[in-house]
Enzyme design. Structure first.
Site, PDB file in Angstrom:
ATOM      1  N   SER A 668       0.831  -1.191   0.000  1.00 27.47           N
ATOM      2  CA  SER A 668       0.000   0.000   0.000  1.00 27.47           C
ATOM      3  C   SER A 668       0.878   1.259   0.000  1.00 27.47           C
ATOM      4  CB  SER A 668      -0.960  -0.040   1.192  1.00 27.47           C
ATOM      5  OG  SER A 668      -1.980   0.913   1.062  1.00 27.47           O
ATOM      6  N   ASP A 741      -9.055  -4.704  -5.906  1.00 24.35           N
ATOM      7  CA  ASP A 741      -8.647  -3.814  -4.803  1.00 24.35           C
ATOM      8  C   ASP A 741      -9.756  -2.797  -4.526  1.00 24.35           C
ATOM      9  OD1 ASP A 741      -7.397  -1.981  -3.086  1.00 24.35           O
ATOM     10  OD2 ASP A 741      -5.447  -2.320  -3.998  1.00 24.35           O
ATOM     11  N   HIS A 775      -7.517  -5.462  -1.470  1.00 24.71           N
ATOM     12  CA  HIS A 775      -6.303  -4.764  -1.040  1.00 24.71           C
ATOM     13  C   HIS A 775      -5.408  -5.667  -0.193  1.00 24.71           C
ATOM     14  CE1 HIS A 775      -3.880  -1.214  -0.601  1.00 24.71           C
ATOM     15  NE2 HIS A 775      -3.935  -1.261   0.710  1.00 24.71           N
TER      16      HIS A 775
END
Length: 807
Positions: A668, A741, A775
């Site tokens: 991330s 995601d 994610h």
């Protein structure tokens, strides 16, 4: 001529780089697989009466087949259309309990043959436990009665597509949401459109951040309405009797009053939005009695597309409407006094209001100079009000008298929430007669209690303090001591100072103990084994070092089992981090972990590679500091570089790192960090970036801790975007991203476009898109393949690197 053409075509194919590679799911080395598939210790849950400790077994990673099942992505939520629940829920697969009196484990009878439980909830007395059972075509409500140790199903067809699906109304009654449509009557998502989809602006600014899974067209709207349609019902947890209440709609939340006589219900209304998730849709909030009779409308909240810009921005009008925990049926809420705009000058930002139900007079409460954060209720004479402000990182706690609400109160804490060393902890709460948590007081009502992490230069040392109400003096009752890391879990008896704590050390996994604070006598409650036998002999140490500007930094160094520096020499290193922003250099340099914590693994951990001969430098400090009027991101790249240089120089000078064989990675925002480091330095032999965002112009109204828009700070956005410097990246970079995601800002397109830019400039790079993954990755096949890709990349480009990585 034809032979020449054929020769040229064959030659052209031979020299073309492979655009795509067809590859089945792979598995990493056996040592890593053993750690992933090893036994898991149960999680625990203490009953409100402190008589039982639940032992809850967690599910393994789901299969890719499970993850590939149909899901709907509507208005910011992901729905399983078969059972009207969340599509990516985590489940518990086993449950028993231990009597804390004799430590005997007790089996529960009558559980579903294949247990997929979630949303575990005790009743007020702790005599029963309710939970959801996820089946293929429905969500079921089950109850465990500890008097008989028997589980039974009492409800079917619950709706958890949006928000919680049930809660206790009183000690024997549960209220919840049932599906309120024919499941077979699903709106078509493939209708031929009768016109274009049109959005327009009326001239008012609507600076929305980049949300995922939003509604896109009228068909989506119809699907959202279908799957969120529900009606309230109540069940008797003993007899199983069901009573339908006359409350229905797109119910986003419902909350019984502490005395169980009323229910606060929020219903989502049209018009829906294609710009924001459902939490910002119009809603009507009403109070019903426990039998479903409408008592009072509380508020109509409008569509919130036009919230002002900034981290302390909020809606105008009523918000945060809840029941007072210390009253039978009194509501309280807050209203912005600055229009919700943090950019306006205002002496008063928020004001609290209260109202007895039914139909009591609205009473003015305290006001805040900063943005309202919440109220912790105690009794008629005592409550705690918190407020904070992003730009200054300031937080305040005020003790005030609810019986004289307009009188104001006494500020008891006024500090920077970045400053971990000055954190006084959180005030302890305990259930009152209605089962609602209120401030825990001593028997003589003179003291409150605080519990905190106890951050210090020596590391976190959790504590329990006694707080004297009359003079705000504190007395330390207990604190974690080396060589253990101990965390308070819950008090068993405040009068006798008996607590349950969790204890661990560098070599001992977390276990639970009962402790009496006065004499420090302990009793062992659990003896969970070490779940990571494959890490035995691995050493860990927190390393402290300084950046070139003098800022104190730390990181946790893991070295392989049996490693001898003099004999084995420098190692290849894998470094892993996540940048964090600060307004204070002093706070940025503070220690935020403990040297005595047990090593824990999750699917995304870099620690697996200590079994492959790497030194691991995990969570090494990457502070981004902007003091005074300076914004941290003005010097983002430079601070990344100097922090990385300091970490590398420290490891090299220790003799454990080969400077030319150091890799860096992150997930991330850590992936974003990794790409920037490779774009602006020559410090690393290779990089791994998972699920990142690389072009900040695609998140133009702010990202992470940046609240300025692209148009306010275009130079910052461009300089921070590694996409802008794709032509400068010469270090091999592995990109991994979930195709589904749902994290704000990290669209899969971010990795796809970045890969195209890198490839177009001749970089050594590889893009791995994981089907059906969000994610965070969940399917066992996806996780194993991710670890395989990382292992291949590290071995090829770091362990066997021939590159010189001098700065």
């Amino acid at each position: 001529m034809r032979m020449l053409i054929c020769f040229l075509l064959i030659s052209f194919r031979l020299i073309l780089p492979n655009a795509q590679t067809s590859l089945k799911y792979q598995t990493p080395p056996a040592e890593i697989v053993a750690l992933i598939d090893g036994p898991k210790n149960p999680s625990v849950m203490i009953s409100p009466d402190k008589k039982r400790m639940l032992l809850i077994e967690q599910s393994d990673f789901p299969s890719i087949e499970e993850l590939a099942e149909e899901e709907l992505r509507l208005a910011g939520i992901r729905i399983n259309p078969r059972n009207f629940g969340p599509s990516r829920a985590n489940y518990s697969t086993g449950i028993s309990y231990m009597n804390l009196s004799d430590l005997k484990e007790v089996k529960i009878n009558g559980l579903p043959a294949v247990l997929r439980m979630s949303s575990l909830s005790f009743n007020n007395s702790g005599s029963m436990l309710a939970f959801l059972q996820s089946e293929e075509s429905e969500l079921q409500l089950w109850v465990i009665d500890f008097a008989t140790n028997q589980a039974r199903k009492i409800g079917t067809n619950l709706n958890q597509a949006m928000g919680k699906s049930f809660t206790w109304l009183d000690d024997i009654t549960i209220v919840g949401k049932e599906v309120n449509v024919l499941k077979s009557n699903v709106p078509s998502s493939k209708e031929i459109p009768d016109g274009p989809v049109i959005q327009e602006s009326s001239g008012k600014a609507a600076p929305a951040r980049t949300f995922q899974d939003l509604l896109k067209n009228p068909a989506d709207e119809a699907m959202f309405s279908h799957y969120t349609s529900s009606r309230l019902v109540k069940w008797n947890a003993i007899s199983g009797e069901k009573i339908s209440l006359n409350v229905e709609g797109a119910i986003s939340s419902f909350q019984p009053s502490p005395d169980g006589n009323f229910i606060l219900v929020s219903n989502i209304n049209k018009p829906f939005s294609y710009l924001v998730p459902y939490s910002l849709f119009p809603a009507t909030i009403k109070v019903y009695d426990k039998n479903g009779l409408l008592i009072q409308k509380i508020h109509d909240s409008p569509l919130a597309e036009n919230i002002p810009k900034g981290f302390n921005a909020t809606v105008a009008g009523k918000r945060s409407i809840y029941w007072r925990a210390d009253k039978p049926s009194m509501l309280y809420w807050v209203e912005a006094q600055d229009g919700g705009d943090p950019n306006k000058e205002a002496a008063i930002r928020d004001k609290v209001f209260m109202q007895n139900i039914p139909n009591g007079a609205i009473v003015d409460g305290p006001v805040t100079a900063l943005r309202y954060g919440g109220v912790t209720w105690g009794n008629d004479n005592m409550a705690l009000l918190t407020e904070s402000w992003w730009a200054t990182r300031k937080t305040k706690t005020t003790m005030w008298n609810p019986s004289i609400p307009a009188q104001g109160g006494k500020v008891i804490f006024d500090r920077s929430y970045e400053d971990k060393y000055s954190d006084p902890g959180s005030f302890l709460t305990e259930p009152n007669q209605n089962g609602w948590n209120v401030l825990a007081t001593s028997t003589n009502k003179k003291f409150l209690y605080l519990s905190g992490m106890g951050a210090s230069p020596e590391g976190n040392q959790p504590f329990i303090d006694q707080y004297e109400i009359s003079n705000a003096k504190t007395k330390r009752l207990w604190q974690s001591q080396a060589p253990y890391y101990e965390v308070p879990v819950t008090p068993v008896n405040l009068a006798s100072q008996q607590w349950i704590i969790r204890r661990e050390s560098k070599t001992m996994p977390p276990n639970y103990l009962s402790i009496t604070l006065k004499d420090k006598n302990t009793r062992t409650l659990t003896e969970f084994p070490n779940p990571y036998a494959g890490l035995e002999g691995v050493t860990s140490e927190i390393i402290s070092y300084k950046r070139a500007d003098g800022l104190q930094l730390t990181g946790k160094l893991y070295l392989p089992a049996g490693y001898n520096k003099e004999k084995d020499g420098p190692l290849p290193v894998f470094m892993w981090a996540y940048p964090r922003e600060f307004k204070s250099a002093e706070a940025a340099g503070q220690m935020s972990t403990s040297p005595y914590e047990f090593t824990r693994l999750n699917w995304g951990s870099p620690i697996y590679w200590v079994t492959q001969g790497y030194a691991i430098f995990d969570d090494f400090s990457m502070p981004i500091v902007g003091e005074g009027d300076a914004e941290p991101n003005e010097t983002f790249v430079e601070q990344l570089r100097t922090s990385a240089e300091a970490a590398i120089n420290t490891l090299v000078n220790m003799g454990v790192a080969d400077r030319n064989k150091i890799g860096v990675g992150g997930h991330s925002y850590g992936a974003f960090m990794t790409a920037n480091l490779l774009a602006h330095t020559n410090l690393f032999a290779g990089g791994i970036a998972r699920s990142g965002a690389y072009n900040r112009t695609l998140t133009p109204f702010g990202f992470q801790s940046e609240q300025r828009s692209y148009w306010e700070a275009p130079e910052v956005y461009n300089q921070m975007s590694p996409f802008s410097f794709a032509d400068k990246i010469k270090t091999p970079l592995l990109l991994i991203h979930g195709e589904a995601d749902n994290n704000s800002g990290t669209f899969p397109m971010q990795s796809e476009r970045f890969f195209s830019a890198l490839k177009g400039h001749g970089a050594t790079t590889r893009l791995v898109m994981l089907p059906h993954e969000s994610h965070g990755y969940r399917a066992r096949q996806s996780i194993m393949h991710t670890l395989w890709e990382m292992n291949q990349w590290l071995d090829t480009h770091v362990k066997n690197s021939k590159k010189s990585t001098q700065p």
